[in-house]
Scaffold this motif. Structure first.
Motif, PDB file in Angstrom:
ATOM      1  N   ASP A  90     -10.586  -3.375   7.966  1.00  0.00           N
ATOM      2  CA  ASP A  90     -11.517  -4.473   7.689  1.00  0.00           C
ATOM      3  C   ASP A  90     -12.500  -4.139   6.556  1.00  0.00           C
ATOM      4  OD1 ASP A  90     -12.776  -7.070   8.370  1.00  0.00           O
ATOM      5  OD2 ASP A  90     -14.453  -5.814   9.006  1.00  0.00           O
ATOM      6  N   ASP A  91     -13.059  -2.949   6.572  1.00  0.00           N
ATOM      7  CA  ASP A  91     -14.032  -2.583   5.529  1.00  0.00           C
ATOM      8  C   ASP A  91     -13.403  -2.577   4.144  1.00  0.00           C
ATOM      9  OD1 ASP A  91     -16.122  -2.414   7.248  1.00  0.00           O
ATOM     10  OD2 ASP A  91     -16.367  -0.241   7.154  1.00  0.00           O
ATOM     11  N   LEU A  92     -12.172  -2.148   4.056  1.00  0.00           N
ATOM     12  CA  LEU A  92     -11.475  -2.133   2.772  1.00  0.00           C
ATOM     13  C   LEU A  92     -11.260  -3.551   2.257  1.00  0.00           C
ATOM     14  CD1 LEU A  92     -10.005  -0.608   0.527  1.00  0.00           C
ATOM     15  CD2 LEU A  92      -7.939  -0.655   1.954  1.00  0.00           C
ATOM     16  N   PHE A  93     -10.894  -4.461   3.137  1.00  0.00           N
ATOM     17  CA  PHE A  93     -10.663  -5.847   2.733  1.00  0.00           C
ATOM     18  C   PHE A  93     -11.969  -6.582   2.446  1.00  0.00           C
ATOM     19  CE2 PHE A  93      -6.471  -4.956   4.414  1.00  0.00           C
ATOM     20  CZ  PHE A  93      -5.644  -5.666   3.553  1.00  0.00           C
ATOM     21  N   LYS A  94     -13.070  -6.085   2.970  1.00  0.00           N
ATOM     22  CA  LYS A  94     -14.366  -6.653   2.616  1.00  0.00           C
ATOM     23  C   LYS A  94     -14.742  -6.279   1.188  1.00  0.00           C
ATOM     24  CE  LYS A  94     -16.413  -6.940   7.243  1.00  0.00           C
ATOM     25  NZ  LYS A  94     -17.419  -6.374   8.185  1.00  0.00           N
ATOM     26  N   VAL A  95     -14.324  -5.089   0.774  1.00  0.00           N
ATOM     27  CA  VAL A  95     -14.581  -4.638  -0.592  1.00  0.00           C
ATOM     28  C   VAL A  95     -13.651  -5.341  -1.572  1.00  0.00           C
ATOM     29  CG1 VAL A  95     -14.491  -2.646  -2.146  1.00  0.00           C
ATOM     30  CG2 VAL A  95     -15.430  -2.385   0.151  1.00  0.00           C
ATOM     31  N   ASN A  96     -12.402  -5.532  -1.157  1.00  0.00           N
ATOM     32  CA  ASN A  96     -11.404  -6.204  -1.998  1.00  0.00           C
ATOM     33  C   ASN A  96     -10.509  -7.042  -1.103  1.00  0.00           C
ATOM     34  OD1 ASN A  96      -9.081  -6.843  -3.596  1.00  0.00           O
ATOM     35  ND2 ASN A  96      -9.569  -5.156  -4.979  1.00  0.00           N
ATOM     36  N   THR A  97     -10.619  -8.354  -1.202  1.00  0.00           N
ATOM     37  CA  THR A  97      -9.862  -9.239  -0.314  1.00  0.00           C
ATOM     38  C   THR A  97      -8.357  -9.154  -0.555  1.00  0.00           C
ATOM     39  OG1 THR A  97     -10.182 -11.072  -1.878  1.00  0.00           O
ATOM     40  CG2 THR A  97     -11.769 -10.874  -0.057  1.00  0.00           C
ATOM     41  N   SER A  98      -7.956  -8.595  -1.684  1.00  0.00           N
ATOM     42  CA  SER A  98      -6.539  -8.397  -1.976  1.00  0.00           C
ATOM     43  C   SER A  98      -6.223  -6.908  -1.998  1.00  0.00           C
ATOM     44  CB  SER A  98      -6.159  -9.044  -3.307  1.00  0.00           C
ATOM     45  OG  SER A  98      -6.339 -10.440  -3.275  1.00  0.00           O
ATOM     46  N   ALA A  99      -6.766  -6.190  -1.030  1.00  0.00           N
ATOM     47  CA  ALA A  99      -6.598  -4.730  -0.983  1.00  0.00           C
ATOM     48  C   ALA A  99      -5.137  -4.324  -0.884  1.00  0.00           C
ATOM     49  CB  ALA A  99      -7.382  -4.159   0.200  1.00  0.00           C
ATOM     50  N   GLN A 100      -4.297  -5.212  -0.356  1.00  0.00           N
ATOM     51  CA  GLN A 100      -2.869  -4.877  -0.234  1.00  0.00           C
ATOM     52  C   GLN A 100      -2.205  -4.702  -1.598  1.00  0.00           C
ATOM     53  OE1 GLN A 100      -4.133  -7.830   0.323  1.00  0.00           O
ATOM     54  NE2 GLN A 100      -2.809  -9.458  -0.444  1.00  0.00           N
ATOM     55  N   LYS A 101      -2.867  -5.163  -2.654  1.00  0.00           N
ATOM     56  CA  LYS A 101      -2.296  -5.065  -3.993  1.00  0.00           C
ATOM     57  C   LYS A 101      -2.797  -3.834  -4.756  1.00  0.00           C
ATOM     58  CE  LYS A 101      -1.873 -10.105  -4.363  1.00  0.00           C
ATOM     59  NZ  LYS A 101      -2.267 -11.314  -5.146  1.00  0.00           N
ATOM     60  N   LEU A 102      -3.712  -3.079  -4.146  1.00  0.00           N
ATOM     61  CA  LEU A 102      -4.257  -1.905  -4.813  1.00  0.00           C
ATOM     62  C   LEU A 102      -3.218  -0.788  -4.885  1.00  0.00           C
ATOM     63  CD1 LEU A 102      -7.785  -1.704  -3.114  1.00  0.00           C
ATOM     64  CD2 LEU A 102      -7.246  -2.590  -5.396  1.00  0.00           C
ATOM     65  N   SER A 103      -3.282   0.004  -5.941  1.00  0.00           N
ATOM     66  CA  SER A 103      -2.406   1.174  -6.044  1.00  0.00           C
ATOM     67  C   SER A 103      -2.894   2.241  -5.074  1.00  0.00           C
ATOM     68  CB  SER A 103      -2.425   1.720  -7.472  1.00  0.00           C
ATOM     69  OG  SER A 103      -3.707   2.253  -7.781  1.00  0.00           O
ATOM     70  N   ARG A 104      -2.066   3.226  -4.844  1.00  0.00           N
ATOM     71  CA  ARG A 104      -2.441   4.281  -3.906  1.00  0.00           C
ATOM     72  C   ARG A 104      -3.688   5.030  -4.385  1.00  0.00           C
ATOM     73  NH1 ARG A 104       1.699   9.025  -1.862  1.00  0.00           N
ATOM     74  NH2 ARG A 104       0.159  10.337  -0.768  1.00  0.00           N
ATOM     75  N   SER A 105      -3.784   5.296  -5.679  1.00  0.00           N
ATOM     76  CA  SER A 105      -4.963   5.997  -6.209  1.00  0.00           C
ATOM     77  C   SER A 105      -6.211   5.139  -6.063  1.00  0.00           C
ATOM     78  CB  SER A 105      -4.742   6.376  -7.678  1.00  0.00           C
ATOM     79  OG  SER A 105      -4.524   5.221  -8.473  1.00  0.00           O
ATOM     80  N   GLU A 106      -6.063   3.841  -6.226  1.00  0.00           N
ATOM     81  CA  GLU A 106      -7.209   2.942  -6.052  1.00  0.00           C
ATOM     82  C   GLU A 106      -7.651   2.919  -4.591  1.00  0.00           C
ATOM     83  OE1 GLU A 106      -6.569  -0.422  -9.550  1.00  0.00           O
ATOM     84  OE2 GLU A 106      -5.371  -0.554  -7.703  1.00  0.00           O
TER      85      GLU A 106
END
Length: 207
Positions: A90-106
């Motif tokens: 949840d905290d990650l998706f609060k920072v970026n609502t499209s967190a599923q599209k982030l690269s592994r390094s991101e």
């Protein structure tokens, strides 16, 4: 910090393990014996139990939840998995609502910020690995299936009208999808002018 404390050290069997879950009957308790029965006896595979708890597939006492049972519907599995990922991270998706599209390094950098430097590089890497592999198996685009029920046609009930011995003309009209039957009781009269006036009014206002 709403980030799972559980993670995998290897994800090579993750897809196959989730697939095996979908084709097996849900256990009373998701224990190591059940996991081995699915064909995954490795110590690395055992870590998936904690991940499933974090995803809301299992309760704290390792019993399948409603989300687990919904996951067994193979037409909805990927959508249900995405639902669990959004909740667990949840905290990650609060920072970026499209967190599923982030690269592994991101993802690693985001986890590092969210954990305020409390996690080692090794742990951050494995957490990011687990997240990145999970999102590959999930469907974040499709919404959960819903059934829309078309409203049934409304038909006005027939109104029972007592009939007199004299004849009573009727008219059928439709208004806004509603069907009305109109019946007129003619008065007892031998004067033809009375009937002429009634039929003329009926023609002007109803027919």
């Amino acid at each position: 910090m709403a980030l799972p404390k559980s993670y995998l050290t290897s994800t090579k069997n993750l897809a196959a393990l989730l697939e095996a879950m979908k084709t097996a009957q849900a256990p009373n308790t998701f224990n190591l014996k059940f996991l081995e029965g699915l064909g995954f006896p490795s110590s690395n595979d055992r870590l998936v139990v904690g991940v499933l708890v974090a995803l809301g597939f299992l309760s704290q006492d390792k019993k399948p939840t409603d989300r687990y049972f919904r996951f067994l519907d193979q037409t909805q599995s990927a959508v249900v998995l995405a639902e669990g990922i959004r909740e667990a991270y949840d905290d990650l998706f609060k920072v970026n609502t499209s967190a599923q599209k982030l690269s592994r390094s991101e993802v690693i950098n985001k986890f590092k910020t969210l954990s305020q430097g409390q996690l080692s590089e090794s742990v951050l890497d494995k957490m990011a690995l687990t997240f990145s592999e999970l999102v590959k198996l999930a469907d974040f685009e499709t919404k959960a299936a819903t059934t829309l029920t078309e409203p049934s046609e409304i038909v006005a009930p027939d109104t029972e009208v007592q009939r007199s011995e004299s004849r009573s003309p009727s008219s059928s009209r439709s208004l806004g999808g509603l069907h009305y039957n109109i019946q007129i009781i003619l008065p007892e009269s031998r004067d033809p002018k009375v009937y002429d006036a009634l039929f003329r009014s009926l023609k002007e206002h109803i027919l």
